[in-house]
Design an enzyme around this catalytic site. Structure first.
Site, PDB file in Angstrom:
ATOM      1  N   GLY A  52       0.777  -1.234   0.000  1.00  0.00           N
ATOM      2  CA  GLY A  52       0.000   0.000   0.000  1.00  0.00           C
ATOM      3  C   GLY A  52       0.804   1.277   0.000  1.00  0.00           C
ATOM      4  N   GLU A 108     -10.427   0.405  30.520  1.00  0.00           N
ATOM      5  CA  GLU A 108      -9.981   1.466  29.606  1.00  0.00           C
ATOM      6  C   GLU A 108      -9.496   2.694  30.387  1.00  0.00           C
ATOM      7  OE1 GLU A 108      -9.582   0.838  26.582  1.00  0.00           O
ATOM      8  OE2 GLU A 108     -10.645  -1.067  26.587  1.00  0.00           O
ATOM      9  N   ASP A 167      -3.879  -7.156  25.008  1.00  0.00           N
ATOM     10  CA  ASP A 167      -2.825  -6.437  25.731  1.00  0.00           C
ATOM     11  C   ASP A 167      -1.661  -7.368  26.064  1.00  0.00           C
ATOM     12  OD1 ASP A 167      -4.537  -4.289  25.642  1.00  0.00           O
ATOM     13  OD2 ASP A 167      -5.352  -4.637  27.646  1.00  0.00           O
ATOM     14  N   THR A 192       3.157   0.163  -7.117  1.00  0.00           N
ATOM     15  CA  THR A 192       2.484   0.027  -8.411  1.00  0.00           C
ATOM     16  C   THR A 192       2.067   1.390  -8.958  1.00  0.00           C
ATOM     17  OG1 THR A 192       1.649  -2.117  -7.654  1.00  0.00           O
ATOM     18  CG2 THR A 192       0.624  -1.183  -9.607  1.00  0.00           C
TER      19      THR A 192
END
Length: 663
Positions: free
Chosen positions: A239, A460, A534, A243
C-alpha cells in the site's frame, strides 16, 4: 463523388454458424419434402378400409411390418369417385415413386390379415396384398455419424476456450499459449497517471524519474562513459505506492511500457513460463528503448532450492532461470529497463538481486507526517470538503498509515458524510473514518451486562491513567467503551514517530498496555480475559527486547534475528535449551515488573481513576480534555510532542536553523 460512395462497404465476415444453419435447413427440408408430407395421402381407419375393399376400390395393400402400418393404393376407376376426390388430386411436389392414397395403423397383424382375406373371398376380389419393411437410409447414416460429430464439436469448443477465444493474436490459438500476456502502453494509449499524482515518496520518485530520463535522453549519461541501468526493484510494505509509481512511469515515459504480474508467467503446462519470458523480452527489444514492469515479482523470483522436497524439476525455477538470462547473460537485450515491485524482498533469489540485473533497489517506506499531508491533498481533490478542514490535523491523526490506507480514509469519510446527508465532508467525518478503519464498526446494539460494562470502563480508564502519568507513553486522544469490531472497548493514542526506540520508551509503552489489567486488579481484586490483546502485545514487545534488539542485561548484546529469512526453513533454534529457559525467564521478568509498576501508578491515583471511569460510564466516550480536567496538565512533555510536529509542518527547518528542544 459523395461521401457515401467513398466509404467502402464492409463485407460480411464468414462464420462457421452459417454451415450449421445450412445443415439444419437441409434436415428440416428432408423431413417435410422427402417424407411426402405435402402429398395427398390421408389417414384412414380399419372400418373405412374394409368398406373400400368390399366396393372393389383398392388395387393394392402394402403392409409395413416393422412400422405396424398399411399403405392403400386405389385403382384408376376408384379415383374418379366423389368419395375419393380428396386423395385423387395430384401432389403439390411431384414424387419419383408411387404414393399411397391412404395409410392406417392396423394394430394386430394377424387379425388385420384375416379380415382382409375373408373380405377378398366373400367378394371374389383380386386385390394385391404385399409385405415389406421400410428403412430410412439418411436417418441411419445420421445416427451413425452424429456421435463422432458431437465429440469433434466438443473438442473444438474446449480448445477454443483454453486458447482464450477464436480470434487471432497472442493467445488466439492453443499454440500461442507461450506468448507473453504483457499489456503494452505507448504514445497511442491513454494513461492518465503522472508523477503529479504520486504524493510523497520524494526519493523513490526522483530515482524513477531518472530512469525515464535515461531512455528519453541517453546521450546525456552515456557521453561520460556511463551505462544505462538494467533494472530497478521497488521494495516496501503493501500500500505504499509501488504500483502507483509504475503507473506514473507508464504515463510519463514516451517509450513503450510493458506491464504484467509475476503470476502471468505461471501456467499448468511445462515450459510456458520460460517461453513467455523469452517472448516478452523479444517484444521489448523490437520496440526498444522500452520499459518492462513486473508486479509482485516474488511469484517467480523466490530463492531456488527451497521447499523442493520432491526432487522434481520446478517450473517456477525454469522461469526464473530464463529471466536471469534475459536480464544479464549472453545476448542481453540493450535499452530495455526492467522495473519490478515486491513487498517480500527477503525471499527473492540472490542472483536476481545482484548488480547487473537490478542495479538499483528503491525502498518505498511508509509516509511520514509531511508526506501524509501531501497524500491527503491528492486524494481529497475529487471530494467536497468543508473549508475549515485542517490537513495538518488529518496527517497527525494517521500515524503509520500507508498511501492506500489514506485513500481508504478519504473514501470512508465521504461515505459517512453522505450517510449523514451532509453537503461537505468535515473533520468529524474523517475522525469517524479513522476509527472505523482502525477499530472496526461500532456495535451499539451488543448486549453487555452492567457488571461487564463497569469492568470495561475501569479497564480502559486504567490504560488512560497510566499512559497519562508516564513520560514516554503515547499521548491519549480518546477512550470509548462502545464495542467496536472484536474489542469491547478501546483507547486511541497518538504515538510519536520515532526512528529509534530506547529501552525506557518500550517499558513505558508496556506499562501503559498493562494498565487495563492492573486497574481490574486494583478496583475489583480480580482479573478477566479482557486483556488478551494487551498480553499478546506486551509479550511480543518483551520477546523483541530480549531476542532481537539486545536490550536485556542478562542475555547481553546478542540478537537471534535473521534478516535473510533462513530461520523460517530451519528445524532448530539458534540457541541452546539453557538459553531458551533464560530467555523465557527474562521475558516474564520484564512483563511482571511493568505490571507491578502499573499497579503502583493506579494505587497512587486511585481516586482519579474512579472519577475517570465514572465519567466514562456516563458519557461512553471521553477525550483528552476530560483527562486534563481530572488529572490537570500532563506532568511532562515528550521531546517530540504534538506541538513539535505542528511546528515542523508549519516551518521549513534547515540545518542552519535547528528546532529548539523542549526540556
Amino acid at each position: 463523388m459523395s461521401k457515401e460512395n467513398n466509404t467502402p462497404q464492409k463485407k460480411p465476415k464468414f462464420s462457421s454458424w452459417w454451415i450449421y444453419g445450412l445443415i439444419a435447413i437441409l434436415l428440416i427440408g428432408y423431413q417435410f419434402f422427402g417424407s411426402g408430407n405435402f402429398a395427398t395421402t390421408r389417414k384412414t381407419t380399419t372400418s373405412e378400409l374394409q368398406e373400400y375393399l368390399r366396393n372393389g376400390d383398392i388395387e393394392k395393400i402394402l403392409i409395413i411390418t416393422n412400422a405396424d402400418q398399411a399403405k392403400v393404393f386405389l385403382s384408376e376407376e376408384a379415383l374418379t369417385k366423389d368419395v375419393h376426390k380428396d386423395v385423387a388430386e395430384k401432389p403439390l411436389i411431384p414424387s419419383t415413386g408411387m404414393l399411397p392414397q391412404y395409410v392406417l395403423d392396423y394394430g394386430d397383424l394377424q387379425i388385420f390379415q384375416n379380415e382382409i382375406t375373408e373380405i377378398k373371398k366373400e367378394n371374389n376380389l383380386d386385390t394385391i396384398v404385399e409385405f415389406d419393411k421400410e428403412s430410412n437410409v439418411f436417418m441411419e447414416l445420421m445416427l451413425t455419424i452424429l456421435p463422432f460429430v458431437l465429440i469433434i464439436g466438443i473438442w473444438i469448443y474446449l480448445m477454443r476456450r483454453m486458447s482464450g477465444g477464436a480470434g487471432g493474436g497472442a493467445g488466439g490459438q492453443i499454440f500461442n499459449i507461450g506468448k507473453s500476456k504483457a499489456k503494452l502502453f505507448d504514445e497511442k494509449t491513454d494513461t492518465r497517471t503522472s508523477f503529479q499524482d504520486v504524493a510523497g515518496l520524494e526519493g523513490a520518485k526522483e530515482e524513477v524519474e531518472e530512469i525515464v530520463e535515461f531512455l528519453r535522453n541517453p546521450d546525456k549519461y552515456t557521453s561520460l562513459g556511463g551505462k544505462i541501468p538494467k533494472g530497478a526493484l521497488l521494495v516496501g510494505p503493501p500500500g505504499t505506492g509501488k504500483t502507483l509509481l509504475a503507473k506514473a512511469v507508464a504515463g510519463e515515459a514516451k517509450v513503450p511500457f510493458f506491464s504484467l504480474s509475476g503470476s502471468d508467467f505461471v501456467e499448468m503446462f511445462v515450459g510456458v513460463g520460460a517461453s513467455r519470458v523469452r517472448d516478452l523480452f523479444k517484444q521489448a527489444k523490437d520496440k526498444s528503448p522500452s520499459i518492462i514492469f513486473i508486479d509482485e515479482i516474488d511469484a517467480i523470483g523466490r530463492a531456488r532450492g527451497k521447499n523442493n522436497f520432491t526432487g522434481s524439476n520446478d517450473e517456477r525455477e525454469n522461469t526464473l532461470n530464463q529471466l536471469l538470462t534475459e536480464m544479464d547473460g549472453f545476448g542481453t537485450n540493450t535499452n530495455v529497463i526492467v522495473l519490478a515491485a515486491t513487498n517480500r524482498a527477503d525471499v527473492l533469489d540472490k542472483a536476481l538481486m545482484r548488480a547487473g540485473r537490478f542495479d538499483r533497489q528503491i525502498y518505498v517506506d511508509l509516509p511520514d507526517i509531511r508526506e501524509r499531508k501531501e497524500i491527503f491533498e491528492v486524494h481529497l481533490r475529487p471530494i467536497k470538503t468543508s473549508e475549515t478542514l485542517d490537513l495538518d490535523f488529518l496527517a497527525r491523526q494517521t500515524p503509520g498509515f500507508s498511501g492506500a490506507d489514506i485513500a481508504n480514509v478519504c473514501n470512508e469519510a465521504a461515505l459517512i458524510a453522505a450517510r449523514k446527508e451532509k453537503k461537505a465532508v468535515g473533520k468529524q467525518d474523517f475522525l469517524d473514518a479513522v476509527d472505523r478503519i482502525v477499530g472496526g464498526l461500532e456495535k451499539k446494539n451488543k448486549i453487555i451486562t452492567p457488571g461487564e460494562k463497569k469492568t470495561i470502563a475501569y479497564h480502559e480508564a486504567g490504560h488512560a491513567t497510566v499512559s497519562w502519568m508516564l513520560e514516554h507513553a503515547a499521548p491519549l486522544v480518546k477512550v470509548t467503551i462502545v464495542p467496536r469490531g472484536q474489542s469491547l472497548g478501546s483507547a486511541w493514542y497518538l504515538p510519536e514517530e520515532r526512528l529509534i526506540v530506547r529501552s525506557e520508551q518500550m517499558q513505558d509503552e508496556m506499562c501503559a498496555t498493562l494498565g487495563g489489567r492492573a486497574a481490574e486488579k486494583v478496583i475489583f481484586d480480580k482479573i478477566s480475559t479482557g486483556a488478551l490483546s494487551d498480553l499478546e502485545k506486551v509479550t511480543k514487545q518483551a520477546r523483541a527486547m530480549v531476542t532481537i534488539y539486545g536490550l536485556n542485561d542478562e542475555i547481553g548484546n546478542l540478537t537471534y534475528y535473521d534478516s535473510s529469512g533462513q530461520n523460517e526453513y530451519g528445524f532448530t533454534k539458534p540457541y541452546s535449551e539453557e538459553t531458551a529457559q533464560k530467555i523465557d525467564q527474562e521475558i516474564s521478568k520484564i512483563i511482571e515488573e511493568q505490571y507491578k509498576r502499573a499497579v503502583k501508578v493506579l494505587l497512587d491515583n486511585k481516586d482519579k481513576l474512579i472519577e475517570l471511569a465514572e465519567r466514562l460510564l456516563e458519557k461512553e466516550v471521553i477525550f483528552k480534555e476530560d483527562l486534563q480536567k481530572i488529572f490537570g496538565k500532563r506532568p511532562f512533555e515528550s521531546e517530540f510532542d504534538q506541538k513539535g510536529q505542528e511546528k515542523l509542518i508549519a516551518e521549513e527547518l534547515t540545518p542552519e536553523e535547528p528546532a529548539e528542544e523542549k526540556k
